[in-house]
Motif scaffolding. Structure first.
Motif, short mmCIF file in Angstrom:
data_model
loop_
_atom_site.label_atom_id
_atom_site.label_comp_id
_atom_site.label_asym_id
_atom_site.label_seq_id
_atom_site.Cartn_x
_atom_site.Cartn_y
_atom_site.Cartn_z
N VAL A 202 0.84 -1.19 0.00
CA VAL A 202 0.00 0.00 0.00
C VAL A 202 0.88 1.25 0.00
O VAL A 202 1.82 1.35 0.80
CB VAL A 202 -0.92 0.03 1.24
N VAL A 203 0.58 2.18 -0.89
CA VAL A 203 1.33 3.44 -0.97
C VAL A 203 0.39 4.59 -0.66
O VAL A 203 -0.69 4.71 -1.25
CB VAL A 203 1.95 3.64 -2.37
N GLY A 204 0.79 5.44 0.28
CA GLY A 204 -0.01 6.62 0.63
C GLY A 204 0.91 7.72 1.15
O GLY A 204 2.13 7.55 1.23
N GLY A 205 0.32 8.84 1.50
CA GLY A 205 1.08 9.95 2.09
C GLY A 205 1.81 10.82 1.08
O GLY A 205 2.57 11.72 1.47
N LEU A 206 1.62 10.60 -0.22
CA LEU A 206 2.38 11.36 -1.22
C LEU A 206 1.90 12.79 -1.35
O LEU A 206 2.59 13.63 -1.96
CB LEU A 206 2.32 10.65 -2.58
N GLN A 207 0.73 13.11 -0.76
CA GLN A 207 0.27 14.50 -0.79
C GLN A 207 1.19 15.43 0.02
O GLN A 207 1.10 16.65 -0.10
CB GLN A 207 -1.17 14.62 -0.29
#
Length: 493
Positions: free
Chosen positions: A246-251
């Motif tokens: 899972v990839v997130g937090g790129l904002q």
């Protein structure tokens, strides 16, 4: 004596009168209210039954989640703005990032009235520190583990997964994480603080009244934009052997003042990691609030083509679709869209991304080269009123109906802050029936209380839609999408 004696019969008759009024209220209780209570109860019972149809493997699925994390300082937004003396503005305006208090007021007003979620980087570190100090002193403030990756990791650990979490955290931070979470990343002295301004439906700030509960997030994050846990995460990933990445937090990269070429270099390293992962491992990318078109273009090149699953909310869906169709970013969309609108947008995103995948691989197929990226086989959109999923038939994703039900129930559990769903604090706002599309002659599907999750086949995919028992006594909206997406994924691995 006479005066005291006369008071006693009056008190007795008053008590009898009060009891009579209560009995009358019960006797004449609106049949409509009774039917509504019964309807909510049936919907809840049916959603719980659908959720329990499948369980998590005894072997505990293994999920790797990146990147970053923070500490959330959560306050009531209106109380906070009033405390620091920030008056409401007559000029709601959109800003890509914030430099001063006036811009904060204007930006907050822009999103507060429609009740749309927003997250903005504050370039003025001194002002941000002053805001955090003001929030620390506000009665009722709360501290919480924050960031897309830690929140999703926490939910997945709670739901029965073993998790590898990529992020650089302080020792205090890691000590509060679940024992089923292993951290891959550097140790830092102080975690970044994100300021979460929560507000309820109907909240008032000056002349503005919010249409729904939501939050406005401010940060001046210096660590997370660089994905500085990427190398340690990649090293541990090989031995961890996840079932899902899972990839997130790129904002966090959005409008961050990188030096020239820095952001592209970070995303290129992330793309290398995704490309090198086993084709059997599912990759999910969790969208977020982006306002810089350049970074979304970079994501469309470096990240999204490698993900076979995407998660997003009702603001992020039209934003992504707009860019895919060559238009500008959609900063503010309808916070309460109809089902047909969302489904049409989902079909378009699914179609365009898979056309891009096929086009990118058509030359490779004829020349015998290696395939590039992955087709999109799962798309989950979470809105206030309902959950919607598109899943390709025959793909690795299973239990779509149960996963949609679980996502719906998790929405209430998180926002109300309780695992037990209290129907006195819930309501249905999805229509009694919905059209599956705005196309002429499209089918209408009634909401059946005993089978509230509606699923049907189209083209090469299945669509499932579930109503949400919307929480009316909001504890926290921040992290809602992360909890909902994570809970839905758990049953589909």
């Amino acid at each position: 004596m006479m005066e005291g004696g006369s008071r006693l019969p009056l008190m007795k008759y008053g008590s009898v009168l009060s009891l009579f009024v209560v009995l009358l209220a019960i006797w004449f209780r609106s049949p409509q209210n009774t039917e509504l209570d019964e309807r909510l109860d049936t919907v809840l019972t049916s959603l719980l039954r659908a959720e329990r149809k499948v369980g998590v493997n005894d072997a505990r699925p293994r999920v790797a989640v990146g990147f970053g994390g923070c500490v959330d300082l959560i306050v009531d937004g209106v109380s906070f703005l009033n405390k620091i003396g920030l008056s409401h503005t007559d000029q709601p305006l959109h800003y890509d990032y914030l430099e001063n208090a006036e811009q904060l007021a204007q930006s907050f007003a822009y999103f507060f009235a429609p009740g749309a979620a927003a997250e903005r980087f504050m370039i003025n570190e001194t002002l941000f520190s002053e805001l955090v100090d003001g929030a620390r002193d506000l009665p009722g403030n709360r501290w919480s583990v924050g960031g897309n990756a830690p929140v999703m990791a926490g939910r997945m650990a709670t739901e029965g997964c073993d998790v590898l979490l990529g992020g650089s955290f302080s020792t205090d931070f890691t000590e509060v994480l679940s024992q089923h979470i292993t951290v891959a990343g550097k140790v830092i002295e102080e975690p970044d603080i994100h300021l979460i301004l929560e507000y309820s439906s109907g909240a008032s700030w000056g002349t503005y009244t919010s249409r729904r509960a939501n939050r406005y997030i401010i940060h001046s994050d210096a660590h997370n934009p660089y994905l500085d846990s990427l190398e340690e995460f990649a090293e541990k990933l090989e031995d961890f052997k996840p079932d899902l990445l899972v990839v997130g937090g790129l904002q966090m990269m959005d409008n961050f003042p990188f030096n020239s070429g820095e952001r592209e270099a970070v995303l290129s390293r992330l793309a290398d990691l995704l490309t090198s992962s086993s084709p059997q491992i599912g990759i999910h990318f969790e969208m977020a609030s982006f306002v810089d078109e350049n970074i979304v273009d970079d994501l469309l090149h470096h990240v999204i083509p490698h993900a076979d699953s995407l998660g997003m909310n009702e603001q992020e869906l039209p934003n992504l679709l707009s860019l895919l169709k060559g238009s500008n970013i959609t900063v503010l969309s309808d916070p309460n869209p109809r089902v047909a609108t969302v489904l049409d947008q989902m079909r378009e995103v699914y179609r365009i991304l898979n056309q891009r995948y096929q086009a990118a691989n058509s030359d490779s197929a004829t020349s015998g080269g290696k395939s590039k990226g992955k087709p999109l086989t799962r798309l989950h959109v979470h809105t206030l009123a309902f959950q919607a999923m598109i899943v390709t038939r025959g793909s690795q994703w299973k239990n779509t109906m149960s996963a949609t039900a679980k996502a719906s129930l998790t929405a209430n559990r998180h926002v109300c802050g309780s695992n037990d769903i209290d129907l006195s604090k819930a309501r249905l706002i999805m229509d009694d029936s919905f059209s599956v599309s705005h196309r002429k002659g499209s089918q209408r599907i009634p909401l059946q209380e005993s089978r509230p999750v509606s699923c049907w086949d189209e083209d090469d995919y299945q669509i499932c839609v579930a109503p949400v028992l919307v929480c009316t006594d909001v504890y926290q909206t921040a992290g809602g999408g992360d909890n909902i997406s994570a809970a839905g994924l758990v049953l589909q691995i």
